[in-house]
Write an enzyme that holds these catalytic residues in place. Structure first.
Site, PDB file in Angstrom:
ATOM      1  CE1 TYR A   1      37.001  58.339  53.763  1.00  0.00           C
ATOM      2  CE2 TYR A   1      36.028  56.910  55.436  1.00  0.00           C
ATOM      3  CZ  TYR A   1      36.108  57.345  54.129  1.00  0.00           C
ATOM      4  OH  TYR A   1      35.279  56.789  53.175  1.00  0.00           O
TER       5      TYR A   1
ATOM      6  CB  ILE B   1      31.442  54.291  45.262  1.00  0.00           C
ATOM      7  CG1 ILE B   1      31.505  53.064  46.185  1.00  0.00           C
ATOM      8  CG2 ILE B   1      30.094  54.996  45.403  1.00  0.00           C
ATOM      9  CD1 ILE B   1      31.458  53.395  47.659  1.00  0.00           C
TER      10      ILE B   1
END
Length: 234
Positions: free
Chosen positions: A140, A14
Site C-alpha cells: 500500500y 472519501i
C-alpha cells in the site's frame, strides 16, 4: 461554472464525500465504483480501474452524460495488509495495479481532452502512509508514494497545457475501511496525531476541491497533507 468531474472509487468513504462535494458546488459529477454503487442522487458508473477497457467505458459514459471530463479525482484504492515475509506476489501486485496503475490508466484516458481544451485538473488521492511508511503495508505504501512521482512527472508534461496534477494525502480518516481496524490500532494512530482526532471525509474532500478549483491554477506537483499534523517533517 459547472464542470464535468469524474471521481473513481466513489461508492463510499472519501470518494463518495468528494463526489458529493463537487455535486453540491454545482458540478456535473460521474461517480465510479467497483462493487457498491453510490446513492441514487449521483450519476454512478461501474468501473474496474485495473481494466483499461472498463476505464474507457466509464469515461465514455461520463462524456455522453456531462461532456468532456475536465476534473479527474483518482481515488480508487485497496489494501491487502501483511508483513513482508508473509506477503504474496499477488498481494503486492494487485494493490499496486489498483492504487497506482489504475490512477495511471485514468490519467492517460483523461489527458488528451484536457490538452485539447487547454485546461484540466488531475488529483490523486494518496495517503500519509506514503510519506511515513507503515509496518504491514509495504504494498500500500509503495503504491501510494508512487502517486507522487506520477503527479510530478505529469506536471512536467502537462503544465504547459494548463493542466495541474496534485496529490492529496489524507491521514487517519473516519471511513468504513478505517473502522475495520482493531481498537488497539486505532488508539495507536490517534496518539500520533497532534490534532487528537481523525479527519472526516468531508475535510479531505475540501482539500481535493481546492486543488481542483480555478484559484489553484499555479498549484501543481504539490502534496497536500490532510492529517492533523501527523506527518510533520516527512
Amino acid at each position: 461554472m459547472s464542470r464535468s468531474v469524474l471521481v473513481t472509487g466513489a461508492g463510499r468513504g472519501i470518494g463518495l464525500a468528494v463526489a458529493r462535494a463537487f455535486a453540491a458546488a454545482g458540478d456535473r459529477v460521474t461517480a465510479t465504483y467497483r462493487t457498491a454503487p453510490p446513492p441514487g442522487d449521483l450519476f454512478g458508473v461501474e468501473c474496474e480501474v485495473t481494466d483499461t477497457a472498463s476505464v474507457h467505458r466509464a469515461f465514455t459514459a461520463a462524456e455522453r452524460r456531462h461532456g468532456p471530463v475536465e476534473v479527474v479525482v483518482a481515488n480508487a484504492g485497496m489494501t491487502r495488509d501483511g508483513l513482508l515475509a508473509r506477503m504474496s506476489d499477488d498481494d503486492f501486485t494487485t494493490v499496486v495495479d489498483t492504487n497506482l496503475t489504475g490512477a495511471y490508466r485514468v490519467a492517460r484516458r483523461a489527458a488528451p481532452a484536457m490538452v485539447d481544451a487547454g485546461w484540466g485538473r488531475l488529483v490523486f488521492v494518496s495517503s500519509s502512509v506514503a510519506l511515513s511508511g507503515e509496518a504491514g503495508q509495504v504494498n500500500y505504501a509503495a503504491s501510494k508514494s508512487a502517486l507522487i512521482g506520477l503527479a510530478r512527472s505529469l506536471t512536467r508534461e502537462l503544465a504547459p497545457h494548463g493542466i495541474t496534477a496534485n496529490v492529496v494525502a489524507p491521514g487517519y480518516t473516519e471511513t468504513e475501511m478505517a473502522a475495520a481496524v482493531g481498537e488497539r490500532r486505532r488508539t495507536a494512530w490517534l496518539a500520533q496525531i497532534p490534532a487528537g482526532r481523525a479527519a472526516t471525509p468531508a475535510e479531505v474532500a475540501a482539500a481535493v476541491r481546492y486543488v481542483a478549483g480555478a484559484d489553484a491554477g499555479y498549484v501543481t506537483g504539490a502534496v497536500i497533507p490532510v492529517d492533523g499534523g501527523a506527518g510533520m517533517g516527512h
